[in-house]
Design an enzyme around this catalytic site. Structure first.
Site, PDB file in Angstrom:
ATOM      1  N   CYS A  81     -14.103   0.519   7.406  1.00 63.58           N
ATOM      2  CA  CYS A  81     -13.269   0.018   6.300  1.00 63.58           C
ATOM      3  C   CYS A  81     -13.253   1.025   5.164  1.00 63.58           C
ATOM      4  CB  CYS A  81     -13.823  -1.306   5.791  1.00 63.58           C
ATOM      5  SG  CYS A  81     -14.018  -2.547   7.087  1.00 63.58           S
ATOM      6  N   CYS A 107       0.820  -1.209   0.000  1.00 64.31           N
ATOM      7  CA  CYS A 107       0.000   0.000   0.000  1.00 64.31           C
ATOM      8  C   CYS A 107       0.859   1.267   0.000  1.00 64.31           C
ATOM      9  CB  CYS A 107      -0.953  -0.011   1.189  1.00 64.31           C
ATOM     10  SG  CYS A 107      -2.178  -1.324   1.062  1.00 64.31           S
ATOM     11  N   LYS A 163     -10.670   6.229   3.529  1.00 65.93           N
ATOM     12  CA  LYS A 163     -12.052   5.918   3.907  1.00 65.93           C
ATOM     13  C   LYS A 163     -13.024   6.388   2.840  1.00 65.93           C
ATOM     14  CE  LYS A 163     -15.634   4.681   5.872  1.00 65.93           C
ATOM     15  NZ  LYS A 163     -16.038   4.505   4.492  1.00 65.93           N
ATOM     16  N   HIS A 179      -9.346   3.734  -2.113  1.00 65.36           N
ATOM     17  CA  HIS A 179      -7.989   3.197  -2.011  1.00 65.36           C
ATOM     18  C   HIS A 179      -7.612   2.292  -3.193  1.00 65.36           C
ATOM     19  CE1 HIS A 179      -4.268   1.800  -0.453  1.00 65.36           C
ATOM     20  NE2 HIS A 179      -4.697   0.794   0.286  1.00 65.36           N
TER      21      HIS A 179
END
Lengths: 396, 472
Positions: free
Chosen positions: A214, A83, A339, A343
């Site tokens: 998530c 990431c 959020k 992502h």
């Protein structure tokens, strides 16, 4: 350490697509969208680019950007670091410029996640292990991204004596804040406000993490044009300078029995290194805003402590007092964060810098933070314990 | 004298009342009581390993030089499964492994072979493990009467708790229950024929043969252990054989069900648990003939009282939440797949390479600083010395939960997937699935035990690994 990146490289142009479920856009469409916004912002011609770095987990080779962008016969490197991929592509590009090899380089981070047919994250894993994957041949306990981070939330609640209700409220407020910011951002995947009640009542994904704990799984791309700092003003009057570029990669915590599961050593270490490189002595006071890796709400809470924004074990007070809201002492995730912005893995590090860049230039619209000095971005690649964390500081 | 030197058993945690199955289908209940149901991650191999662990409690596993595994429901048709069991049980490589299968007499066949091998002096300590988890079609009577379970016996010639006095075998060409290649479910011929001309004719003939050989009358037997596919047939056989009810060992119909090849050995373990020195135990299996054994209990039996055995496992149980759980656990209904990516194909090469770590569950313990770490690390996590470690088995250690999650996103046959970071008594931590658990009862600090389970079956490969569970 011999060198420092501080004030040797400048960002003169950036681009970022709308993130989200880009059903009608291919990787190539998003790469072109982000790169051409960056070209235009920098006022350069594609032919001016001397070298390129692309950050992606899904794509292979530098050709993933040379072909759609028709970048001919220049070196392009694909970079992957979980990431932290986008941040690491940016870091490598900056070092090449700082080394004096190139004057103008392009960084693109992108990911196309929503062609998978799944709501959650779908990263292909290697059956033969190595690195992230400690086990071989498909022999390992059930692992999902929320599951791994949920174990930290369980432990954080237990260690600091938070009831399930108190713990869920603490991490829930992290998401409420990010949704409030995301609602002000037209490029966000999710542009809606949510209440703490909604967050706490949402379906459980991996206890104690619910749906709103998530981050979004999204498509998107972001791009940056970097130049030598001494040439930056040739391109624009308000370039943004790189103050620190750090990555800390852990190899130990997973196996140690003295690891507490309530902090991430790699975040702490990359923060310390970045503060030293940038000359920051009091992060809580000197850092004006931050975009951190809120893949899950608990992750952001832990980032606040490890980056020394909040005292150890006391982030709850700052979260519940609004310290990290746009109006607070240290706004975090002003663009909505992972959020709400979403992502797309390879894009995220570059997307975070896009927000810092726009905020520092005073172009963040309704989300504009008053007179920020230094912006910090930080990504966490892999799963703690034992992960890689990038920390980047930019400023005037 | 050759005989049984240790015993153990295993019954899955979950039980399904027969009345629940009968109610679901609107059919008659096949007797009262409940049947034991293997969890979705259990099969005959994992149950045989569990019974063997019970049997080897307090024993030096390094002295075991044979593992015979008996089942009619081996996970592979071609590929030995006792080798997987031997690796999981950490028995070493210099042993004889063999699978006995294809008949409900498989367990006594393996037991007799073990006895003969020890008598002949070619093996010293043979572990005989029997397990079965037979599948029956839904709505049929066998769905209710079948049960899942396992037993294990250690056969040796010193410190014998029950000596083998005699045996008598009959081969009888007869087809009553069977499965052809590719059959998932047990087939059965008309019971009026198979009982009259099979069970009721052959088993008494063999038992008489043994008693005659030993010059004994039925009255001289303290415990009569004989196979019966259900309570009614078992009861009828007791009368035919001339045993009084108090001589007849419980056939496990009330709490377990017909565990196929494993049933005679499970009943024998049940008999051993309550027997005293001097007791004579008769054991008779049935299936395409009959094997009968006569055992004589010694005072060593008193040293084997700490087994979980049949009694402990019968008492340690949880009701299966619903008949639907049984259907999904046995793969009898199509279930919507989890919204997750397909898994990669299992690499048999990688599974082989990591067998010590994954199947025998070894950790590395640094010889320089003593740090234990799992998975095995060549460079020590604490002192960073390279390649200076010994292998230490984690299954023997106490384990407790450090932190956990209940994962609804993960693909699981029994959601939520409860996954825990556990602490080993000898140091270090590991990340394991938790099974046989009530998600609401899982807590930080809770003690757990290792259990050998199947992770999944994919593209023809059964992938086994260890999980943790609350102690039973």
């Amino acid at each position: 350490m011999a060198g420092s990146i501080k004030d040797r490289v400048a960002i003169i142009g950036m681009g970022c697509t709308k993130f989200g479920e880009r059903w009608d856009a291919s990787c190539n469409d998003m790469i072109i969208e982000a790169a051409y916004e960056a070209y235009e912002d920098a006022g350069i011609d594609p032919k001016d680019i001397e070298a390129g770095w692309v950050g992606t987990l899904g794509g292979t080779t530098g050709m993933t950007i040379s072909k759609p962008l028709k970048l001919q016969y220049i070196p392009i490197t694909r970079c992957e670091n979980g990431c932290a991929t986008g941040s690491d592509a940016f870091r490598n590009a900056a070092y090449a410029v700082a080394a004096g090899i190139y004057d103008i380089v392009l960084v693109v981070g992108y990911e196309k996640l929503k062609d998978s047919g799944f709501s959650g994250l779908a990263i292909p894993t290697s059956g033969s292990g190595g690195g992230l994957n400690d086990f071989a041949g498909g022999v390992q306990a059930t692992t999902t991204a929320p599951g791994m981070f949920a174990t930290m939330a369980t432990k954080y609640f237990e260690r600091y004596g938070l009831s399930p209700e108190e713990g869920k409220r603490m991490i829930g407020m992290v998401s409420v804040k990010s949704h409030a910011n995301g609602a002000l951002n037209p490029k966000c995947h999710f542009q809606n406000e949510v209440t703490i009640e909604q967050v706490m009542k949402a379906p459980i994904i991996s206890w104690p993490l619910g749906l709103f704990d998530c981050c979004g799984v999204s498509d998107g791309a972001a791009a940056a044009i970097l130049v030598r700092a001494d040439r930056a003003k040739e391109f624009r009057k308000d370039p943004i300078y790189v103050k620190a570029l750090q990555i800390s990669t852990g190899g130990e915590n997973r196996f140690r029995d003295d690891y507490d599961y309530t902090h991430v050593e790699e975040i702490y270490r990359s923060g310390i290194a970045a503060y030293k490189e940038a000359g920051v002595t009091n992060p809580r006071e000197e850092i004006g805003m931050a975009e951190v890796h809120d893949c899950f709400s608990i992750t952001e809470a832990i980032f606040m402590e490890d980056l020394q924004f909040s005292p150890r074990g006391r982030v709850r007070e700052d979260i519940e007092n609004g310290f990290f809201t746009l109006e607070g002492g240290l706004p975090v995730q002003p663009d909505g964060g992972l959020k709400c912005f979403g992502h797309p893995i390879g894009a995220s590090g570059v997307r975070m810098l896009y927000e810092m860049y726009k905020q520092l230039q005073g172009k963040a619209g309704q989300r504009q933070i008053k007179n920020p000095k230094l912006g910090l971005t930080s990504n966490l690649g892999g799963e703690p314990p034992g992960c890689c964390v990038s920390t980047i500081i930019v400023g005037h | 004298m050759v005989g049984i030197t240790s015993y153990g058993a295993y019954i899955p945690l979950y039980r399904l009342p027969r009345s629940e199955i009968a109610k679901t289908w609107g059919v008659a209940a096949q007797g009262a009581g409940e049947r034991a149901v293997a969890n979705f991650d259990e099969d005959s191999l994992t149950m045989a390993v569990a019974a063997s662990m019970d049997c080897l409690k307090g024993r030096d596993r390094g002295k075991v030089d044979g593992l015979f595994l008996a089942t009619t429901t081996a996970p592979y048709v071609e590929k030995q499964v006792s080798t997987i069991g031997a690796t999981a049980l950490d028995l070493g490589r210099s042993i004889r492994t063999a699978d006995f299968t294809n008949s409900l007499r498989a367990a006594t066949a393996s037991l007799l072979s073990a006895i003969d091998a020890v008598k002949a002096g070619s093996l010293k300590n043979v572990l005989v493990a029997a397990a079965d988890s037979r599948q029956a079609q839904t709505q049929g009577g066998m769905e209710q009467t079948f049960g899942d379970g396992a037993a294990a016996l250690l056969i040796g010639d010193s410190d014998v708790a029950a000596t083998i006095e005699a045996s008598y075998s009959l081969s009888d060409e007869f087809t009553d229950v069977w499965r052809a290649y590719g059959d998932n479910f047990v087939r059965a011929w008309e019971e009026r024929f198979t009982i009259d001309e099979g069970y009721n004719r052959v088993l008494p003939e063999a038992v008489s043969g043994l008693l005659k050989k030993c010059g004994l009358s039925p009255q001289e037997i303290n415990k009569a252990v004989f196979y019966g596919s259900n309570e009614r047939r078992h009861k009828g056989m007791g009368k035919l054989l001339g045993f009084k009810p108090e001589q007849i060992q419980d056939g496990l119909f009330a709490g377990v069900g017909d565990t196929g090849a494993a049933l005679p050995l499970m009943m024998l373990v049940g008999a051993l648990e309550t027997s005293k020195a001097g007791d004579k135990i008769l054991v008779a299996s049935y299936g395409n003939g009959c094997d009968v054994l006569l055992l004589s209990v010694t005072d060593r039996i008193n040293q084997l009282r700490n087994r979980q055995g049949i009694k402990g496992h019968l008492a340690s149980k949880k009701p299966l939440a619903s008949y639907q759980k049984y259907l999904t656990w046995r793969g009898l209904v199509p279930v919507a797949p989890a919204s997750r990516p397909d898994r990669d194909a299992t690499s048999i090469t990688a599974v082989w390479r990591e067998r010590a770590q994954n199947i025998a569950l070894y950790s590395s313990k640094c010889k320089s600083c003593g740090a234990q770490q799992y998975p095995i690390q060549r460079v020590c996590v604490k002192c960073h010395v390279k390649d200076n470690y010994e292998l230490v088995r984690l299954v023997d250690q106490k384990v407790k939960i450090f932190t956990f999650t209940q994962d609804n996103l993960a693909a699981s046959v029994d959601p939520p997937a409860v996954v825990a970071v556990v602490e080993f008594e000898g140091g270090g931590r590991g990340y394991f699935d938790m099974t046989d658990r009530d998600p609401q009862e899982v807590k930080v600090g809770m003690p757990v035990e290792f259990t050998f389970r199947k992770l999944y079956f994919d593209r023809g490969v059964h992938n086994y690994y260890w999980k943790v569970m609350p102690p039973r």
